[in-house]
Design an enzyme around this catalytic site. Structure first.
Site, short mmCIF file in Angstrom:
data_model
loop_
_atom_site.label_atom_id
_atom_site.label_comp_id
_atom_site.label_asym_id
_atom_site.label_seq_id
_atom_site.Cartn_x
_atom_site.Cartn_y
_atom_site.Cartn_z
N ALA A 1 -26.62 -6.32 4.12
CA ALA A 1 -27.05 -7.22 2.75
C ALA A 1 -25.85 -8.49 3.47
CB ALA A 1 -26.73 -7.09 1.73
N PHE A 2 -26.72 -9.68 2.55
CA PHE A 2 -25.87 -11.43 3.06
C PHE A 2 -24.28 -11.50 2.50
CE2 PHE A 2 -25.44 -14.65 0.82
CZ PHE A 2 -25.59 -14.19 -0.75
N LYS A 3 -24.21 -10.00 1.39
CA LYS A 3 -23.34 -10.66 1.29
C LYS A 3 -21.38 -9.77 2.06
CE LYS A 3 -24.13 -10.92 -3.68
NZ LYS A 3 -25.79 -10.54 -3.49
N ASP A 4 -21.91 -9.60 2.83
CA ASP A 4 -21.26 -8.86 4.42
C ASP A 4 -20.71 -9.73 5.02
OD1 ASP A 4 -21.24 -6.36 3.88
OD2 ASP A 4 -23.05 -5.99 4.76
N LEU B 1 -17.65 -10.91 2.50
CA LEU B 1 -17.04 -10.19 2.55
C LEU B 1 -16.13 -9.98 3.25
CD1 LEU B 1 -19.16 -9.37 -1.65
CD2 LEU B 1 -16.76 -10.54 -0.65
#
Ligand SMILES: *Cc1c(COP(=O)(O)O)cnc(C)c1O
Length: 464
Positions: A110-113, A116
């Site tokens: 997911a793009f949150k990687d 994060l």
């Protein structure tokens, strides 16, 4: 670079303090004191940089001299070395005027990687440099928790506790959190809803002595480091368009929940990136689309959709946009936020509303329409999109100015949401990393009652 609060009641602080503070102590959000401008000539000179080199170039002015160039390069290389694609965020062409920016090649798909992995390494760096103890506590409806855990698992000096609603996240999301073997990770399956998880986390952060004693830090999307890391891929996408022969400004279509991702695009535009329209794509939780259309920002109750990461009614980063809409003047922002508190809505009209409407186009995608968009994209372009990305595809096709190319942000790998794909008889090949999750023991999972006391007991045992 120094950071100030959108509400104006905080002395300016440096980058590292801003990262550690998370939300500004006066209740506002942190923003850079000035937005660095990238001249067109510099932008052209960045054309062929690798993603990590571009990230260093874009982030350096926001960080200033608090992290040396060599250290920053090391942090960035480590953060994006975990991505499965050489380009980190590769750009694919769908047709003559639509591109997809794939943001899902990190550890949790997911793009949150993108943000994060960087924030995790940054916390590791700060803990090493300053000796600060970093205990991260957060609630997740799915993607953020897995991504935050992947950002800090196994890092010395850091522990992370994540609350999620038991039985209410997808199986893949759950396994991504609970099968991690590192001792510095605790996942609590709370017998309640996501709202219960958030309420408990908020209560624990609100107990000042508890928060101090256990060094609790937040990871939610209001952390300025997350926004800044996301600014980078808008530049990367634009430069990839240039290399593909596109001339002039491009539009970006962004599936939006907390307004973090699209705000990063807005910041990139303020830095001088040739962005024409930012297209705000929502699911049935359409507060931001209604705001763009009418100037009224009014939270309603949350609806469940196929794109759960966007099932949000209060878009926490929205206040940052208000700050710029008010000419970087904190007083009217504080007044508007007080109005929201008092009356349950914010109303913007006249010239300000015209500015909103020239900054953003917006489109709301209904539940069936989302599945239709997935199916249409698969048959027309032989390209599978997940339900979040599908909202952005549909918005780009419906309200994207047709005279300019549009980059659609793909925020999750379709395999993460295979259940929705099956509703339109589409099957997704599971990547080997996801398939492997199903055989692993869930050693990090504990089920707890949805009370502050029960969660506090587990945390004290874990953090002591
Ligand atoms: C978090 C998330 C979003 C929404 O991003 P915001 O920054 O909250 O607007 C969209 N898609 C996916 C897959 C997400 O995980």
């Amino acid at each position: 670079m120094r950071y100030v609060s959108t509400r104006g009641n905080l002395s300016p602080i440096g980058f590292i303090d801003a990262v550690l503070m998370g939300m500004a102590d006066d209740g506002g959000l942190l923003v850079p004191e000035t937005v660095p401008i990238i001249p067109a000539k510099t932008l052209r000179a960045w054309r062929d940089l690798s993603y990590p080199d571009l990230a260093v170039a874009v982030l350096a002015p926001f960080i200033g001299d608090e992290i040396t160039a060599v250290d920053l390069q090391g942090l960035i290389r480590e953060s994006y070395g975990t991505f499965r694609d050489q380009a980190v965020t590769p750009l694919r062409r769908l047709d003559d005027r639509h591109f997809v920016l794939e943001l899902f090649h990190g550890p949790t798909f997911a793009f949150k990687d993108v943000a994060l992995q960087f924030l995790g390494n940054l916390y590791g760096y700060v803990s090493e440099k300053t000796g600060a103890t970093i205990h991260i506590l957060g609630a997740t409806s799915g993607d953020t928790g897995a991504s935050a855990i992947a950002g800090v698992q196994g890092k010395p000096g850091i522990r992370i506790g994540i609350l999620y609603p038991h039985g209410k996240v997808s199986r893949v999301q759950e396994l991504q959190m609970t099968t991690v073997q590192d001792e510095n990770v605790l996942t609590l399956a709370v017998e309640g809803s996501f709202d219960d998880c958030q309420r408990i986390v908020k209560a624990l952060f609100g107990e000042v002595t508890f928060k101090r004693r256990y060094h609790l830090r937040a990871i939610n999307s209001i952390n300025i480091a997350r926004i800044l890391a996301q600014v980078v891929y808008y530049f990367a996408a634009y430069l990839a368009c240039l290399r593909a022969g596109v001339r002039g400004p491009v539009n970006f279509s962004v599936p939006t929940g907390n307004f973090g991702d699209i705000f990063a695009g807005y910041l990139a535009k303020r830095m001088g990136l040739p962005v024409d329209r930012l297209i705000l794509a929502t699911n049935e939780n359409d507060i931001l689309q209604r705001f763009q259309a009418t100037g009224v920002y009014q939270p309603e109750s949350v609806r469940t959709t196929y794109s759960p990461a966007m099932d949000i009614q209060v878009a926490s980063n929205f206040e940052r946009y208000l700050y710029y809409l008010c000419g970087e003047n904190p007083e009217p922002v504080a007044a508007l936020m007080a109005e929201l508190q008092r009356t349950g809505q914010i109303v913007v009209g006249g010239e300000a509303l015209s500015t909103v409407q020239s900054d953003f186009s917006a489109y709301r995608v209904g539940n069936d329409e989302c599945l239709d968009a997935i199916a249409a994209c698969a048959s027309r372009h032989r390209y599978l999109v997940d339900p979040h990305t599908a909202c952005a595809v549909r918005a780009a096709e419906t309200v994207g100015p047709p005279d300019k190319p549009t980059v659609i942000l793909a925020t999750a790998h379709p395999a993460k949401f295979a259940e929705a794909m099956r509703l339109r008889n589409l099957s997704v090949d599971l990547p080997p990393e996801i398939r492997a999750l199903f055989g692993k023991p869930e050693s990090r999972r504990r089920v707890v009652e949805a009370t502050r006391e029960a969660v506090e007991r587990e945390l004290v045992r874990f953090l002591s």
